[in-house]
Write a protein that holds these residues in place. Structure first.
Motif, PDB file in Angstrom:
ATOM      1  N   UNK A   1      48.977  13.603  12.713  1.00 44.43           N
ATOM      2  CA  UNK A   1      48.125  14.939  13.047  1.00 44.43           C
ATOM      3  C   UNK A   1      49.152  16.129  13.463  1.00 44.43           C
ATOM      4  N   UNK A   2      50.424  15.829  13.476  1.00 47.85           N
ATOM      5  CA  UNK A   2      51.289  16.704  13.820  1.00 47.85           C
ATOM      6  C   UNK A   2      51.251  18.127  12.918  1.00 47.85           C
ATOM      7  N   UNK A   3      51.378  19.217  13.744  1.00 47.57           N
ATOM      8  CA  UNK A   3      51.372  20.565  13.024  1.00 47.57           C
ATOM      9  C   UNK A   3      52.623  21.005  13.175  1.00 47.57           C
ATOM     10  N   UNK A   4      53.393  20.577  14.428  1.00 54.79           N
ATOM     11  CA  UNK A   4      54.773  21.363  14.579  1.00 54.79           C
ATOM     12  C   UNK A   4      55.646  20.011  14.920  1.00 54.79           C
ATOM     13  N   UNK A   5      56.958  19.862  14.220  1.00 56.02           N
ATOM     14  CA  UNK A   5      57.688  18.995  14.239  1.00 56.02           C
ATOM     15  C   UNK A   5      59.118  19.316  14.197  1.00 56.02           C
ATOM     16  N   UNK A   6      60.023  18.776  15.516  1.00 58.32           N
ATOM     17  CA  UNK A   6      61.310  19.130  15.406  1.00 58.32           C
ATOM     18  C   UNK A   6      62.043  17.794  15.284  1.00 58.32           C
ATOM     19  N   UNK A   7      63.006  17.564  14.172  1.00 55.22           N
ATOM     20  CA  UNK A   7      63.638  16.270  14.281  1.00 55.22           C
ATOM     21  C   UNK A   7      64.814  16.375  15.205  1.00 55.22           C
ATOM     22  N   UNK A   8      65.425  15.098  15.239  1.00 55.78           N
ATOM     23  CA  UNK A   8      66.820  15.073  16.019  1.00 55.78           C
ATOM     24  C   UNK A   8      67.802  15.176  14.833  1.00 55.78           C
ATOM     25  N   UNK A   9      68.738  14.271  14.877  1.00 55.77           N
ATOM     26  CA  UNK A   9      69.966  14.384  13.887  1.00 55.77           C
ATOM     27  C   UNK A   9      69.223  14.092  12.626  1.00 55.77           C
ATOM     28  N   UNK A  10      69.557  15.023  11.431  1.00 52.52           N
ATOM     29  CA  UNK A  10      68.838  14.631  10.183  1.00 52.52           C
ATOM     30  C   UNK A  10      70.074  14.278   9.478  1.00 52.52           C
ATOM     31  N   UNK A  11      70.936  13.332   9.959  1.00 53.12           N
ATOM     32  CA  UNK A  11      72.211  12.836   9.106  1.00 53.12           C
ATOM     33  C   UNK A  11      72.159  11.382   9.257  1.00 53.12           C
ATOM     34  N   UNK A  12      72.518  10.750   7.968  1.00 53.72           N
ATOM     35  CA  UNK A  12      72.468   9.354   8.182  1.00 53.72           C
ATOM     36  C   UNK A  12      73.274   8.999   6.703  1.00 53.72           C
TER      37      UNK A  12
ATOM     38  N   UNK B   1      67.683  11.317  18.841  1.00 51.79           N
ATOM     39  CA  UNK B   1      66.902  10.496  18.019  1.00 51.79           C
ATOM     40  C   UNK B   1      67.121  10.558  16.477  1.00 51.79           C
ATOM     41  N   UNK B   2      67.695   9.596  15.944  1.00 47.01           N
ATOM     42  CA  UNK B   2      68.431   9.376  14.737  1.00 47.01           C
ATOM     43  C   UNK B   2      67.487   9.578  13.579  1.00 47.01           C
ATOM     44  N   UNK B   3      67.951   9.858  12.435  1.00 49.13           N
ATOM     45  CA  UNK B   3      67.084  10.046  11.271  1.00 49.13           C
ATOM     46  C   UNK B   3      66.237   8.704  10.987  1.00 49.13           C
ATOM     47  N   UNK B   4      66.741   7.452  11.177  1.00 53.74           N
ATOM     48  CA  UNK B   4      66.034   6.455  10.911  1.00 53.74           C
ATOM     49  C   UNK B   4      64.676   6.240  11.636  1.00 53.74           C
ATOM     50  N   UNK B   5      64.687   6.796  12.869  1.00 48.22           N
ATOM     51  CA  UNK B   5      63.654   6.559  13.810  1.00 48.22           C
ATOM     52  C   UNK B   5      62.403   7.405  13.420  1.00 48.22           C
ATOM     53  N   UNK B   6      62.888   8.701  12.793  1.00 51.75           N
ATOM     54  CA  UNK B   6      61.561   9.663  12.329  1.00 51.75           C
ATOM     55  C   UNK B   6      60.656   9.025  11.903  1.00 51.75           C
ATOM     56  N   UNK B   7      60.445   8.109  10.928  1.00 48.43           N
ATOM     57  CA  UNK B   7      59.387   7.723  10.234  1.00 48.43           C
ATOM     58  C   UNK B   7      58.724   7.068  11.077  1.00 48.43           C
ATOM     59  N   UNK B   8      59.367   6.218  12.188  1.00 49.88           N
ATOM     60  CA  UNK B   8      58.198   5.693  13.278  1.00 49.88           C
ATOM     61  C   UNK B   8      57.377   6.512  13.879  1.00 49.88           C
ATOM     62  N   UNK B   9      58.026   7.633  14.376  1.00 49.99           N
ATOM     63  CA  UNK B   9      57.422   8.620  15.028  1.00 49.99           C
ATOM     64  C   UNK B   9      56.281   9.224  14.337  1.00 49.99           C
TER      65      UNK B   9
ATOM     66  N   UNK C   1      69.760  19.129  13.463  1.00 53.67           N
ATOM     67  CA  UNK C   1      70.972  19.143  13.805  1.00 53.67           C
ATOM     68  C   UNK C   1      71.843  18.110  12.858  1.00 53.67           C
ATOM     69  N   UNK C   2      73.010  18.535  12.306  1.00 54.40           N
ATOM     70  CA  UNK C   2      73.738  17.676  11.323  1.00 54.40           C
ATOM     71  C   UNK C   2      72.859  17.136  10.100  1.00 54.40           C
ATOM     72  N   UNK C   3      72.776  18.025   9.324  1.00 59.00           N
ATOM     73  CA  UNK C   3      71.910  17.629   8.009  1.00 59.00           C
ATOM     74  C   UNK C   3      72.866  17.115   6.959  1.00 59.00           C
ATOM     75  N   UNK C   4      72.307  15.842   6.528  1.00 59.56           N
ATOM     76  CA  UNK C   4      72.996  15.335   5.376  1.00 59.56           C
ATOM     77  C   UNK C   4      71.863  15.836   4.082  1.00 59.56           C
ATOM     78  N   UNK C   5      72.493  16.832   3.263  1.00 59.63           N
ATOM     79  CA  UNK C   5      71.498  17.314   2.352  1.00 59.63           C
ATOM     80  C   UNK C   5      70.832  16.441   1.425  1.00 59.63           C
ATOM     81  N   UNK C   6      71.330  15.157   1.308  1.00 61.32           N
ATOM     82  CA  UNK C   6      70.795  14.190   0.203  1.00 61.32           C
ATOM     83  C   UNK C   6      69.320  13.931   1.061  1.00 61.32           C
ATOM     84  N   UNK C   7      69.223  14.173   2.264  1.00 63.76           N
ATOM     85  CA  UNK C   7      67.851  13.852   2.991  1.00 63.76           C
ATOM     86  C   UNK C   7      66.646  14.939   2.857  1.00 63.76           C
TER      87      UNK C   7
END
Lengths: 585, 184
Positions: free
Chosen positions: A237-248, A223-231, A275-281
């Motif tokens: 109401x989420x309490x716990x969230x795991x991102x996918x790729x955090x890079x773009x 799951x790419x970074x741009x999709x996180x916002x949609x989810x 996974x794979x973080x772009x610090x700017x994000x």
């Protein structure tokens, strides 16, 4: 007079009272009071925890507890995590599912750790339990997304599907689409271990959107970074969230969308993935950082300055998992910013490199031990340590309950004095009176075990590698550690004497693992013969242990107590020493 | 063979390690290495290593140490390839005509002959001998690699250390196509 009072309570009343007693230990204690309490208790026990799936048989559990709704099972020994247990050793869940399918039609929860789970097992679960709610597969393997599809399709009231760190044969991301449109009950979904590049994202989005009670969602790398916002917008109401790729590539509109989505999650307290973080994000997280209590950045290859910036925004942090890129400087910042910190895990970014690639030393851990008064649990990989540092840590933090230190190079001495680290670890066990879990490393003699045996009275789990000089070391531990349940040892010069002298101790423990030590085949046979309530398993992939003289050491040894007797699902490279000195195979 | 736990077995003394120890026969097994073998890895010569294993060249790592779960190792490794391909650890190897790629750990090898032998074994093909003047002329296959600058080079042209620090990936070309690289 007292007898009359006891019998004056009808069973239903006692049952009602017992229903408030939830912990296994307390339930076990209740069942020991008298026969009638045993009977009443066993009929109303709803949750069973079996720490070793071979310690008891499914039939025995079912016979004693006929009304179970929730079961938790553990299979392979812990060292299986590090490839020390050969594939095919065992830990199959199918026999359990098969028995429970008939006996527990109302089973709601299955939690498994380190077990082999096949698609057949998953399909059987899906078919057999009409009110099935919770499936947690922690470090399991043997199944594919086909099995998951069966669960998704059939379990109408599924609340939790958690595949944490399991190995899944990722045949197709479309299994997610098998959740019917009517499924709205999900509370927790963890698919972070899936490798598939084509997780059906639209199915995921729709699923998330129609589950208003979803509290925990951990996505996979695909799951790419741009999709996180949609989810996130579908699940504020989420309490716990795991991102996918955090890079773009940094794009302002993607950034602001993401930041906005995160800030709309007012309950979010725990983050992972990365996974794979772009610090700017990372600044997109700043709005939720003040509320964060748990942060898992242990897959994020971001450097210390970026980590420091992030961590300094998280004053409520209780749990941090991070790579050693954090460096001493990052840990010093952590110590000054995060006064609520309870658990710290620092993983190696380059575990097999010969030279240190980062500036992470014992100083970082000392700083955290000084600055974080609530620190209880530590897992720390580093390349150097000193007795002085360990003593300081022990004195700073006597409230430590779990201390696992891994100095990467085996047998590394105190880097200042070149002495063994006995005194340092001795201080840990002496000062930390509630220490329940300890992992040792570095250069260690029998003396460290003397300390452990003397002071480690609450120690339940001990992991030892490349340590000790003689059987005396093992003897200290087995004779001194009253609360010991699990002992795992590799590459230590421990042989027959201590083991045989402390044979009775082994029945009070869940299990003992010894590999690349000096226990002879003869001693194994003797132990198996003399201790009928122990299963003594010899594991050797190269040749049968009886093709060599009896005095030869066995390669791997796994001893566990069991009321089920020897198991019969062993692969060709495992032998059980049984009472009649037959070697079962 | 004792029928009982004899007293001697249960008698524990504070003795110097090694004194009055029961005989222990440590029979060396063909594919296994004792700790001392593994830990004193650095000083091994090439010939010793060639002798040692029938399987692919032994890794410098101890099994299961440091205790990092494979789940985590795989995640890190994958990233290293993308981020630090130039350091020459795991690199992808493709062979013309083969349907999928393999990966090898360059740090495991000490010399070109070792590497070429491993490639020959892995892909069941013959690479033959390298010569400075003619490359791999006369062989069915020629090993090439992509270096840090993105150029495709013939394996063997530069000193070994330089090679492993600059190799990003390997491609084993059919001999006929590689001729262009071999000519200076």
């Amino acid at each position: 007079m007292q007898k009359k009072m006891a019998y004056s309570f009808p069973d239903e009343v006692l049952e009602h009272v017992f229903s408030f007693i939830q912990s296994d230990k307390d339930r076990n204690a209740v069942s020991l009071v008298c026969k009638s309490w045993y009977e009443i208790e066993r009929w109303c026990r709803r949750k069973v925890f079996i720490g070793n799936c071979y310690a008891v048989s499914p039939r025995m559990v079912i016979r004693r507890f006929p009304e179970v709704r929730s079961i938790k099972l553990k299979g392979k020994p812990h060292f299986a995590d590090f490839n020390l247990v050969p594939d095919g050793w065992g830990g199959y869940v199918l026999p359990w599912i098969a028995e429970m399918a008939g006996a527990y039609p109302w089973l709601e929860e299955i939690r498994l750790k380190r077990m082999v789970v096949t698609d057949e097992s998953l399909e059987l679960i899906a078919k057999s339990f009409k009110n099935f709610k919770v499936l947690v597969l922690f470090s399991c393997e043997g199944f594919s997304t086909d099995g998951l599809a069966a669960i998704a399709a059939s379990c109408k009231n599924l609340r939790e599907l958690d595949l944490r760190e399991s190995e899944v044969d990722d045949l197709s991301g479309h299994w997610l689409a098998h959740f019917p449109e009517t499924c709205t009950s999900l509370v927790s979904l963890n698919i972070s271990c899936l490798r598939s590049d084509e997780v059906s994202f639209s199915a995921l989005e729709r699923l998330v959107g129609r589950c208003p009670n979803l509290r925990s969602l951990r996505l996979n790398r695909a799951v790419t970074l741009d999709k996180i916002a949609n989810i996130l917008r579908r699940a504020p109401q989420l309490v716990d969230f795991g991102t996918g790729y955090y890079a773009a590539e940094l794009q302002p509109d993607v950034f602001s969308n993401l930041a906005g989505a995160f800030s709309s999650c007012k309950e979010l307290k725990s983050l992972s993935g990365f996974w794979d973080v772009v610090p700017a994000y990372l600044p997109a997280l700043y709005s939720i950082c003040p509320r964060l209590t748990s942060l898992n950045l242990s897959y994020a290859t971001i450097q210390s300055p970026d980590l420091i910036k992030l961590v300094s925004h998280c004053p409520r942090l209780q749990r941090l998992l991070v790579l050693d890129y954090v460096e001493d400087s990052g840990l010093e910042e952590l110590a000054s910013s995060c006064k609520d910190l309870q658990e710290l895990r620092v993983f190696p970014s380059d575990p097999f490199g010969a030279e240190p690639n980062v500036s992470l030393t014992e100083q970082g851990l000392v700083a955290v031990s000084l600055g974080c008064p609530k620190l209880r649990s530590v897992l720390y990989f580093c390349r150097r340590m000193s007795n002085a540092a360990l003593v300081t840590i022990a004195q700073n933090r006597p409230n430590l309950t779990r201390f696992r230190l891994c100095i990467i190079e085996p047998k590394t001495p105190d880097y200042l004095t070149l002495e063994p680290l006995d005194v340092g670890f001795g201080a840990i066990v002496e000062h930390c009176k509630d220490l329940s879990r300890l992992s040792l490393s570095g250069l260690l003699t029998d003396h460290v075990f003397e300390y452990i045996g003397t002071y480690g009275k609450k120690l339940e789990m001990l992991s030892v590698a490349f340590a000790g000089d003689s059987d005396l070391g093992l003897h200290h531990v087995l004779s001194g550690c009253e609360s010991l349940r699990k002992l795992e040892i590799r590459d230590c010069p421990f042989g027959d004497k201590a083991l045989l002298a402390n044979a009775a101790k082994l029945e009070t423990m869940r299990s003992l693992w010894m590999s690349s030590c000096a226990v002879s085949f003869g001693a194994c046979k003797l132990l198996g013969q003399k201790m009928p309530k122990l299963n003594v398993e010899v594991i050797d992939e190269t040749e049968p242990p009886d093709s060599r003289p009896e005095s030869c050491p066995v390669d791997k040894l796994y001893i566990y107590r069991s009321v089920a007797g020897p198991r019969f699902d062993m692969p060709p490279f495992v032998w059980t020493m049984d009472e009649a000195v037959r070697i079962l195979h | 063979m004792e029928n009982d736990l004899n007293l001697k077995a249960t008698e524990l003394r504070l003795g110097l390690p090694g004194s009055d120890e029961p005989e222990r026969q440590m029979i060396p097994r063909p594919n296994k290495r004792t700790l001392s073998d593994i830990v004193s890895e650095g000083s091994r010569s090439t010939t010793e290593e060639d002798h040692q294993d029938t399987a692919p060249p032994a890794k410098l790592q101890i099994v299961g140490w440091p205790p990092v779960r494979s789940y985590r190792k795989n995640c890190l490794q994958g990233k290293k390839d993308e981020v630090e391909g130039g350091t020459g650890m795991y690199v992808k190897v493709s062979v013309d005509g083969a349907p999928y790629l393999r990966k090898i750990d360059l740090k495991v090898y000490r010399s070109y002959p070792q590497l070429l032998l491993a490639l020959e074994n892995m892909f069941k093909l013959t690479i033959g001998a390298y010569s400075e003047r003619e490359g791999y002329n006369g062989s069915d296959y020629a090993p090439t690699y992509e270096d840090r600058d993105g150029d495709w080079m013939l394996v063997g042209d530069v000193p070994w250390e330089m090679f492993i620090s600059s190799c990003k990936r390997l491609r084993i070309m059919k001999g006929s196509e590689a001729r262009g690289l071999g000519c200076v």
